[in-house]
Design a protein around this motif. Structure first.
Motif, PDB file in Angstrom:
ATOM      1  N   GLU A  52       0.840  -1.204   0.000  1.00 44.85           N
ATOM      2  CA  GLU A  52       0.000   0.000   0.000  1.00 44.85           C
ATOM      3  C   GLU A  52       0.871   1.248   0.000  1.00 44.85           C
ATOM      4  OE1 GLU A  52      -3.140   0.133  -0.608  1.00 44.85           O
ATOM      5  OE2 GLU A  52      -3.022  -2.058  -0.748  1.00 44.85           O
ATOM      6  N   ALA A  53       1.928   1.223   0.797  1.00 47.03           N
ATOM      7  CA  ALA A  53       2.830   2.383   0.880  1.00 47.03           C
ATOM      8  C   ALA A  53       3.468   2.653  -0.485  1.00 47.03           C
ATOM      9  CB  ALA A  53       3.903   2.138   1.941  1.00 47.03           C
ATOM     10  N   ALA A  54       3.892   1.595  -1.174  1.00 42.31           N
ATOM     11  CA  ALA A  54       4.530   1.764  -2.487  1.00 42.31           C
ATOM     12  C   ALA A  54       3.538   2.318  -3.502  1.00 42.31           C
ATOM     13  CB  ALA A  54       5.095   0.426  -2.972  1.00 42.31           C
ATOM     14  N   LYS A  55       2.285   1.867  -3.414  1.00 39.94           N
ATOM     15  CA  LYS A  55       1.262   2.311  -4.374  1.00 39.94           C
ATOM     16  C   LYS A  55       0.873   3.763  -4.153  1.00 39.94           C
ATOM     17  CE  LYS A  55      -0.918  -2.081  -5.534  1.00 39.94           C
ATOM     18  NZ  LYS A  55      -1.978  -3.017  -5.143  1.00 39.94           N
ATOM     19  N   SER A  56       0.983   4.233  -2.919  1.00 41.98           N
ATOM     20  CA  SER A  56       0.504   5.593  -2.637  1.00 41.98           C
ATOM     21  C   SER A  56       1.634   6.585  -2.369  1.00 41.98           C
ATOM     22  CB  SER A  56      -0.472   5.557  -1.447  1.00 41.98           C
ATOM     23  OG  SER A  56       0.161   4.955  -0.351  1.00 41.98           O
ATOM     24  N   LEU A  57       2.842   6.240  -2.817  1.00 40.25           N
ATOM     25  CA  LEU A  57       4.001   7.114  -2.592  1.00 40.25           C
ATOM     26  C   LEU A  57       3.834   8.451  -3.327  1.00 40.25           C
ATOM     27  CD1 LEU A  57       6.420   6.112  -0.955  1.00 40.25           C
ATOM     28  CD2 LEU A  57       7.629   5.759  -3.098  1.00 40.25           C
TER      29      LEU A  57
END
Ligand code: C5P
Length: 201
Positions: A52-57
């Motif tokens: 999720e963190a990578a997708k919403s960076l």
């Protein structure tokens, strides 16, 4: 027209310094792709889900001195093993590489996975001892309280994890030119890198 220079290599080999100088020399933009993984690693240390963190960076996540700590570096190399994390970061890197006016990207898999068609590829190395010394000096200069042994252990462990992972492992592209910076000054390493790129143009 776009022109991409891919600079890969293990932790603290001098990629960052060389990449910045090469980008400035040619008037190209520069992306330190390690920051993407560090930003995700930092979010995970705060309890976030890595994918999720990578997708919403966002670009704001890439700022800040907190990304330079050894803890964040370790966390980065752990999230970098996850295929879905890597997949989520590919398009941003490729778009950056294709920007008009030229781009330098440095990381672990730029010449092999992100930009296999890069016009110039470098693989920057140095002995683990030399790399630990350099990273230690850099961290101390930034006011961080670390020991040289911890830094060496961190560098060695991250290299092993980066080399042994199944997806996009750290390896020189077949058409990359290797520069061992162990016995080179910054100026020598930079001018060698510029020579290699000039030779490809
Ligand atoms: O380059 P830097 O040391 O900032 O990278 C931190 C970590 O991010 C590396 O140890 C590696 O695991 C990961 N990374 C990666 N692919 C890249 C850049 C960095 O897997 N292109």
């Amino acid at each position: 027209m776009s022109y991409t220079i891919a600079i890969d290599g293990p932790a603290a080999a001098g990629k960052g310094t060389i990449s910045k100088a090469v980008a400035a020399h040619f008037g190209f933009a520069h992306l330190d792709t390690g920051l993407l993984y560090r930003a995700v690693g930092a979010c995970v240390l705060l309890g976030a889900d890595p994918v999720e963190a990578a997708k919403s960076l966002t670009s704001e996540d890439l700022q800040g001195d907190n990304l330079r700590t050894p803890e964040v570096a370790q966390s980065a190399s752990k999230v970098a093993v996850i295929g879905e994390v890597r997949a989520a970061l590919i398009e941003f890197q490729r778009a950056f590489a294709r920007r008009a006016g030229g781009a330098v990207l440095d990381g672990r898999d730029i010449g092999t996975v992100i930009c296999p068609e890069a016009e110039a590829k470098l693989f920057v190395t140095a002995s683990a001892e030399v790399r630990a010394d350099r990273r230690f000096a850099e961290l101390v200069q930034n006011g961080m309280d670390v020991s040289r042994d911890t830094v060496l252990a961190d560098v060695v462990e991250r290299d092993r994890r980066d080399r042994e992972r199944a997806e996009a492992p750290l390896v020189a592209a077949q058409d990359a030119v290797e520069i061992d910076t162990s016995n080179l000054s910054i100026e020598e390493a930079v001018s060698r890198a510029i020579q290699v790129v000039e030779g490809r143009k």
